[in-house]
Design an enzyme around this catalytic site. Structure first.
Site, PDB file in Angstrom:
ATOM      1  N   ASP A 253       0.868  -1.180   0.000  1.00  0.00           N
ATOM      2  CA  ASP A 253       0.000   0.000   0.000  1.00  0.00           C
ATOM      3  C   ASP A 253       0.906   1.231   0.000  1.00  0.00           C
ATOM      4  O   ASP A 253       1.860   1.319   0.773  1.00  0.00           O
ATOM      5  CB  ASP A 253      -0.901  -0.007   1.241  1.00  0.00           C
ATOM      6  CG  ASP A 253      -2.027   1.005   1.135  1.00  0.00           C
ATOM      7  OD1 ASP A 253      -3.198   0.601   1.180  1.00  0.00           O
ATOM      8  OD2 ASP A 253      -1.734   2.217   0.996  1.00  0.00           O
ATOM      9  N   ILE A 254       0.617   2.168  -0.879  1.00  0.00           N
ATOM     10  CA  ILE A 254       1.457   3.349  -1.052  1.00  0.00           C
ATOM     11  C   ILE A 254       1.354   4.295   0.160  1.00  0.00           C
ATOM     12  O   ILE A 254       2.233   5.123   0.387  1.00  0.00           O
ATOM     13  CB  ILE A 254       1.070   4.088  -2.367  1.00  0.00           C
ATOM     14  CG1 ILE A 254       2.203   4.950  -2.888  1.00  0.00           C
ATOM     15  CG2 ILE A 254      -0.203   4.876  -2.235  1.00  0.00           C
ATOM     16  CD1 ILE A 254       3.367   4.181  -3.412  1.00  0.00           C
TER      17      ILE A 254
ATOM     18  N   GLU B  55     -12.414   3.429  -1.350  1.00  0.00           N
ATOM     19  CA  GLU B  55     -11.626   4.376  -2.161  1.00  0.00           C
ATOM     20  C   GLU B  55     -11.426   3.857  -3.588  1.00  0.00           C
ATOM     21  O   GLU B  55     -11.601   4.605  -4.539  1.00  0.00           O
ATOM     22  CB  GLU B  55     -10.271   4.556  -1.471  1.00  0.00           C
ATOM     23  CG  GLU B  55      -9.505   5.797  -1.870  1.00  0.00           C
ATOM     24  CD  GLU B  55      -8.137   5.813  -1.197  1.00  0.00           C
ATOM     25  OE1 GLU B  55      -7.141   5.857  -1.934  1.00  0.00           O
ATOM     26  OE2 GLU B  55      -8.072   5.772   0.051  1.00  0.00           O
TER      27      GLU B  55
ATOM     28  N   HIS C 139      -9.877  -5.560  -2.929  1.00  0.00           N
ATOM     29  CA  HIS C 139      -8.531  -5.688  -2.365  1.00  0.00           C
ATOM     30  C   HIS C 139      -8.624  -6.030  -0.894  1.00  0.00           C
ATOM     31  O   HIS C 139      -9.471  -5.512  -0.171  1.00  0.00           O
ATOM     32  CB  HIS C 139      -7.690  -4.432  -2.588  1.00  0.00           C
ATOM     33  CG  HIS C 139      -8.348  -3.152  -2.187  1.00  0.00           C
ATOM     34  ND1 HIS C 139      -9.309  -2.537  -2.959  1.00  0.00           N
ATOM     35  CD2 HIS C 139      -8.185  -2.358  -1.096  1.00  0.00           C
ATOM     36  CE1 HIS C 139      -9.712  -1.426  -2.370  1.00  0.00           C
ATOM     37  NE2 HIS C 139      -9.057  -1.291  -1.224  1.00  0.00           N
TER      38      HIS C 139
ATOM     39  N   HIS D 176      -6.537  -5.900   2.596  1.00  0.00           N
ATOM     40  CA  HIS D 176      -5.404  -5.285   3.280  1.00  0.00           C
ATOM     41  C   HIS D 176      -4.809  -6.317   4.239  1.00  0.00           C
ATOM     42  O   HIS D 176      -5.546  -6.907   5.044  1.00  0.00           O
ATOM     43  CB  HIS D 176      -5.847  -4.091   4.140  1.00  0.00           C
ATOM     44  CG  HIS D 176      -6.436  -2.936   3.395  1.00  0.00           C
ATOM     45  ND1 HIS D 176      -5.756  -1.759   3.170  1.00  0.00           N
ATOM     46  CD2 HIS D 176      -7.667  -2.742   2.859  1.00  0.00           C
ATOM     47  CE1 HIS D 176      -6.533  -0.909   2.524  1.00  0.00           C
ATOM     48  NE2 HIS D 176      -7.702  -1.474   2.338  1.00  0.00           N
TER      49      HIS D 176
HETATM   50  P1  AMP Z   1      -9.901   1.331   0.399  1.00  0.00           P
HETATM   51  O1  AMP Z   1     -10.481   1.325  -1.010  1.00  0.00           O
HETATM   52  O2  AMP Z   1     -10.684   2.213   1.322  1.00  0.00           O
HETATM   53  O3  AMP Z   1      -9.703  -0.048   0.946  1.00  0.00           O
HETATM   54  O4  AMP Z   1      -8.440   1.993   0.308  1.00  0.00           O
HETATM   55  C1  AMP Z   1      -7.649   1.892  -0.853  1.00  0.00           C
HETATM   56  C2  AMP Z   1      -6.195   1.702  -0.454  1.00  0.00           C
HETATM   57  O5  AMP Z   1      -5.425   1.689  -1.641  1.00  0.00           O
HETATM   58  C3  AMP Z   1      -5.618   2.818   0.432  1.00  0.00           C
HETATM   59  O6  AMP Z   1      -5.036   2.229   1.594  1.00  0.00           O
HETATM   60  C4  AMP Z   1      -4.578   3.500  -0.459  1.00  0.00           C
HETATM   61  O7  AMP Z   1      -3.448   3.961   0.250  1.00  0.00           O
HETATM   62  C5  AMP Z   1      -4.222   2.394  -1.432  1.00  0.00           C
HETATM   63  N1  AMP Z   1      -3.757   2.867  -2.739  1.00  0.00           N
HETATM   64  C6  AMP Z   1      -4.376   3.750  -3.556  1.00  0.00           C
HETATM   65  N2  AMP Z   1      -3.652   3.931  -4.677  1.00  0.00           N
HETATM   66  C7  AMP Z   1      -2.558   3.146  -4.571  1.00  0.00           C
HETATM   67  C8  AMP Z   1      -1.436   2.888  -5.420  1.00  0.00           C
HETATM   68  N3  AMP Z   1      -1.287   3.480  -6.594  1.00  0.00           N
HETATM   69  N4  AMP Z   1      -0.492   2.025  -4.979  1.00  0.00           N
HETATM   70  C9  AMP Z   1      -0.619   1.405  -3.780  1.00  0.00           C
HETATM   71  N5  AMP Z   1      -1.670   1.596  -2.948  1.00  0.00           N
HETATM   72  C10 AMP Z   1      -2.626   2.467  -3.335  1.00  0.00           C
END
Ligand code: AMP
Length: 135
Positions: free
Chosen positions: A29-30, A88, A93, A95
């Site tokens: 995760d970035i 988001e 995905h 975590h």
């Molecule tokens: P959620 O959809 O609420 O589970 O969160 C999306 C997750 O994706 C967040 O923790 C972000 O930090 C992560 N994220 C978004 N864009 C990227 C990316 N380009 N590379 C890695 N992680 C990402």
């Protein structure tokens, strides 16, 4: 249009890759809540995880389990915490988060790591994953 995570899995957008097979991809995760925070995705794009069909869901969660096992060896910790939110990014995905205490799962508290450290963490997890999953 392909999701940002589909583009990551296809290598069109860079990521700190930790594991992959023909159907799944795992990367850091970035914006991690703890060092070693990994996202595991199916390459096939489905917005909501519980819309994934049963067989694909089983394969996906088994892949996530193998990533979690490698993660725990690469980043020694008490447990690997698991979370699914998906508010988001509309591409399923999971975590996976190395935890020593509940506060390590606080999504309102992020850590910032230099790129070299992200690279080193990803490489350590990838090495363990390969070791644990040797044919
Ligand atoms: P959620 O959809 O609420 O589970 O969160 C999306 C997750 O994706 C967040 O923790 C972000 O930090 C992560 N994220 C978004 N864009 C990227 C990316 N380009 N590379 C890695 N992680 C990402």
């Amino acid at each position: 249009m392909a999701s940002i995570f589909s583009k990551i899995a296809a290598g069109e957008i860079p990521s700190y890759k930790v594991a992959a097979d023909d159907k799944h991809y795992a990367f850091l995760d970035i914006n991690p809540v703890a060092p070693g925070h990994v996202l595991v995705i199916p390459r096939k794009e489905t917005d909501y995880i519980f819309d994934i069909d049963d067989k694909e869901y089983q394969e996906y969660t088994l892949f996530a389990k193998r990533v979690a096992q490698a993660l725990k060896e690469a980043m020694p910790c008490k447990r690997i915490g698991v979370a699914v939110m998906g508010l988001e990014v509309p591409h399923a995905h999971i975590h996976l988060i190395p935890m020593n205490s509940e506060s390590d799962m606080n999504f309102k508290s992020k850590v910032t790591l230099p790129a070299e450290e992200m690279e080193a963490i990803a490489a350590a997890i990838a090495k363990k994953f390969d070791e644990l999953n040797k044919a």
